[in-house]
Design an enzyme around this catalytic site. Structure first.
Site, PDB file in Angstrom:
ATOM      1  N   LEU A 125       0.853  -1.185   0.000  1.00  0.00           N
ATOM      2  CA  LEU A 125       0.000   0.000   0.000  1.00  0.00           C
ATOM      3  C   LEU A 125       0.891   1.237   0.000  1.00  0.00           C
ATOM      4  O   LEU A 125       2.000   1.218   0.549  1.00  0.00           O
ATOM      5  CB  LEU A 125      -0.903   0.030   1.242  1.00  0.00           C
ATOM      6  CG  LEU A 125      -1.991  -1.051   1.364  1.00  0.00           C
ATOM      7  CD1 LEU A 125      -2.728  -0.900   2.684  1.00  0.00           C
ATOM      8  CD2 LEU A 125      -2.957  -0.988   0.191  1.00  0.00           C
ATOM      9  N   ASP A 126       0.405   2.321  -0.589  1.00  0.00           N
ATOM     10  CA  ASP A 126       1.143   3.576  -0.580  1.00  0.00           C
ATOM     11  C   ASP A 126       1.263   4.108   0.847  1.00  0.00           C
ATOM     12  O   ASP A 126       0.493   3.738   1.740  1.00  0.00           O
ATOM     13  CB  ASP A 126       0.437   4.620  -1.449  1.00  0.00           C
ATOM     14  CG  ASP A 126       0.382   4.220  -2.914  1.00  0.00           C
ATOM     15  OD1 ASP A 126       1.256   3.444  -3.344  1.00  0.00           O
ATOM     16  OD2 ASP A 126      -0.524   4.688  -3.623  1.00  0.00           O
ATOM     17  N   ALA A 127       2.204   5.035   1.042  1.00  0.00           N
ATOM     18  CA  ALA A 127       2.429   5.590   2.375  1.00  0.00           C
ATOM     19  C   ALA A 127       1.176   6.241   2.949  1.00  0.00           C
ATOM     20  O   ALA A 127       0.915   6.164   4.155  1.00  0.00           O
ATOM     21  CB  ALA A 127       3.576   6.593   2.334  1.00  0.00           C
ATOM     22  N   HIS A 212      -0.618   2.857  -8.314  1.00  0.00           N
ATOM     23  CA  HIS A 212      -1.582   3.892  -7.911  1.00  0.00           C
ATOM     24  C   HIS A 212      -2.935   3.712  -8.615  1.00  0.00           C
ATOM     25  O   HIS A 212      -3.586   4.679  -8.990  1.00  0.00           O
ATOM     26  CB  HIS A 212      -1.030   5.291  -8.209  1.00  0.00           C
ATOM     27  CG  HIS A 212       0.087   5.705  -7.321  1.00  0.00           C
ATOM     28  ND1 HIS A 212       0.848   6.828  -7.549  1.00  0.00           N
ATOM     29  CD2 HIS A 212       0.605   5.146  -6.197  1.00  0.00           C
ATOM     30  CE1 HIS A 212       1.773   6.948  -6.615  1.00  0.00           C
ATOM     31  NE2 HIS A 212       1.641   5.930  -5.784  1.00  0.00           N
TER      32      HIS A 212
END
Length: 258
Positions: A125-127, A212
């Protein structure tokens, strides 16, 4: 850094699965490494010093195969096989799905368990994205969970900058089901399930993991994602009792569902 708290489930909860498998008949030095904090080099030093016994007999050979039901002791203390570990974590914002700390800390730093940094993060997962992350040291299980060959749905709760017009909801649902053309790509995304909960809040289930992807899908329809939280991967849902930064071992049923 404050470590994440392990969620202790009640007696009514399913049995946690932290020791479901162990490769018996593996090398003794490997057994020691996987059951203690020792590195392979230090495990060999302990063996050479005669500090390890198997069923009461001193064993100095690193390649000794540990049989099933063997009692291994290090300096007289019983060493129990840890086995493979399967963990779900409620990822907080500003943490990284990485095995190293960079601009933000790794999610592995939230696990107050031995050799946390030897574990593998199954699906990133992205930050700025929160929610369900699976962590394990079972490579085959991780591959089954993340392999594109296996159609594994991932459900996200999405907060949008702009409300979706009510009259366009059926059209948008159909558009996501048919595939979205992302900027810079020719192929449409695979069919996705869009469920509108409120004008600015939706659930989106996708079966692929492009860069994304969720953010780009909504950008393609002229909107912006301002909040993203993963709730489910395959048949495994994020435990609602887990607060941000908390974790627990998966149940046997959850592990076997992959």
């Amino acid at each position: 850094m404050v470590l994440g708290r392990e969620l202790k489930l009640t007696e009514r909860s399913p049995e946690m699965c932290s020791n479901t498998k162990f490769d018996y008949n593996s090398r003794l030095d490997k057994y020691l490494c996987e059951s203690t904090e020792l590195s392979r080099a230090n495990a060999k030093k302990c063996l050479h010093r005669g500090e390890v016994t198997c069923d009461g007999i001193v064993v100095k050979n690193s390649a000794f195969k540990v049989p099933d039901d063997c009692e291994v002791r290090l300096l007289g203390e019983l060493v129990k096989a840890r086995g493979l570990r399967y963990i779900m974590l409620n990822k907080p914002v500003n943490t990284l799905c990485s095995n190293v700390d960079e601009v933000y800390p790794s999610v592995l730093s939230l696990l107050d368990i031995p050799k946390a940094y030897s574990l593998h993060i199954a699906g990133r997962l992205d930050a700025d994205t929160t929610g369900l992350v699976m962590i394990t040291d079972d490579g085959q299980w991780s591959h089954r969970l993340t392999s594109p060959v296996k159609v594994c749905g991932k459900r996200y709760r999405v907060q949008l900058a702009d409300p979706l017009p009510e009259e366009k909801t059926p059209e948008l649902v159909e558009q996501f089901a048919s595939g979205i053309e992302l900027k810079g790509e020719k192929a449409l995304t695979k069919p996705a399930l869009l469920e509108v909960l409120a004008p600015s809040e939706v659930l989106l289930t996708i079966t692929e993991g492009k860069y994304h992807q969720v953010k780009r899908m909504f950008a393609a329809i002229g909107n912006k994602v301002v909040g993203l939280h993963r709730e489910q991967v395959g048949a495994i849902s994020l435990d609602p009792l887990l607060k941000s930064g908390e974790w627990r071992y998966l149940t046997q049923g959850e592990v076997e569902s992959v």
